[in-house]
Design a protein around this motif. Structure first.
Motif, short mmCIF file in Angstrom:
data_model
loop_
_atom_site.label_atom_id
_atom_site.label_comp_id
_atom_site.label_asym_id
_atom_site.label_seq_id
_atom_site.Cartn_x
_atom_site.Cartn_y
_atom_site.Cartn_z
N THR A 90 -41.49 0.93 -75.09
CA THR A 90 -40.84 1.65 -75.79
C THR A 90 -41.47 2.13 -77.35
N ALA A 91 -40.99 3.07 -77.79
CA ALA A 91 -41.41 3.54 -79.19
C ALA A 91 -41.59 2.54 -80.19
N GLU A 92 -40.97 1.52 -80.27
CA GLU A 92 -41.30 0.41 -81.45
C GLU A 92 -42.61 -0.17 -80.85
N GLU A 93 -43.03 -0.21 -79.46
CA GLU A 93 -44.40 -0.93 -79.17
C GLU A 93 -45.31 -0.22 -79.31
N TRP A 94 -45.30 1.11 -79.63
CA TRP A 94 -46.41 2.14 -79.54
C TRP A 94 -46.67 2.30 -81.15
N GLY A 113 -39.41 13.13 -78.53
CA GLY A 113 -38.13 12.18 -79.18
C GLY A 113 -37.88 11.26 -78.29
N LEU A 114 -38.51 10.74 -77.52
CA LEU A 114 -38.11 9.75 -76.29
C LEU A 114 -38.07 8.14 -77.08
N HIS A 115 -37.48 7.40 -76.46
CA HIS A 115 -37.58 5.92 -76.87
C HIS A 115 -38.35 5.14 -75.93
N ARG A 116 -38.13 5.37 -74.58
CA ARG A 116 -38.71 4.58 -73.76
C ARG A 116 -39.40 5.39 -72.55
#
Length: 175
Positions: A165-169, A116-119
């Motif tokens: 970051t999670a948004e980039e993955w 559940g990480l973001h970065r």
């Protein structure tokens, strides 16, 4: 996939020691060579540290190890990745496959077995071209330079800092 990831176990001590010894020259320039360090690493596993072994599916051999360290949740949801690849698998692309699985696990929500990480950060010594290339292939962006960051091989070493970051993955699908 040619690899799988899993948490290390006590019964991995001998195989781990052999892989690290076999790869000592390969990893020793950048990271400590601690073939007998797995028991202590196992004892440190918890909320702030998760270790994943990367295994070759066909042979069961150890491709490498990735530590997800300095895990901080709350408003930060950040961790640092540190990794070693082991011979004879170094340079075959398997470490990259394994690291994709680790990053998937890091960004996946806890309900799906993730962290559940973001970065995520990766800090790499500037001359470690292969490790920098791996970070870039995984999509990590260069964020900066940190002088004298870690004490390794008897001296304070500079590091290049990469992050993702999670948004980039891409959405994790392998969990």
């Amino acid at each position: 996939m040619r690899v799988r990831i899993r948490a290390p176990r006590r019964e991995d001590v001998q195989a781990y020691a052999e892989a690290v010894r076999r790869s000592a020259e390969h990893i020793g320039r950048w990271n400590p060579v601690e073939p007998d360090g797995l028991p202590e690493l196992l004892d440190r596993q918890g909320a702030g540290l998760r270790t994943y072994l990367i295994e070759d599916v066909e042979t069961g051999g150890l491709v490498g190890k990735c530590n997800v360290a300095n895990i901080v949740m709350g408003r930060f949801c950040n961790a640092a990745l540190g990794y070693d690849s082991y011979l004879p698998f170094a340079g075959t692309g398997r470490m990259g496959e394994g690291m994709r699985l680790v990053v998937d696990r890091c960004f996946a929500v806890e309900d799906l077995g993730g962290l559940g990480l973001h970065r995520l950060e990766i800090n790499i010594q500037p001359d470690n071209e292969r490790s920098i290339a791996l970070a870039r292939r995984l999509g990590f962006r260069h964020e900066g330079f940190t002088p004298r960051m870690l004490f390794l091989q008897g001296a304070w070493r500079d590091h290049e800092r990469f992050a993702l970051t999670a948004e980039e993955w891409p959405t994790p699908t392998r969990i």
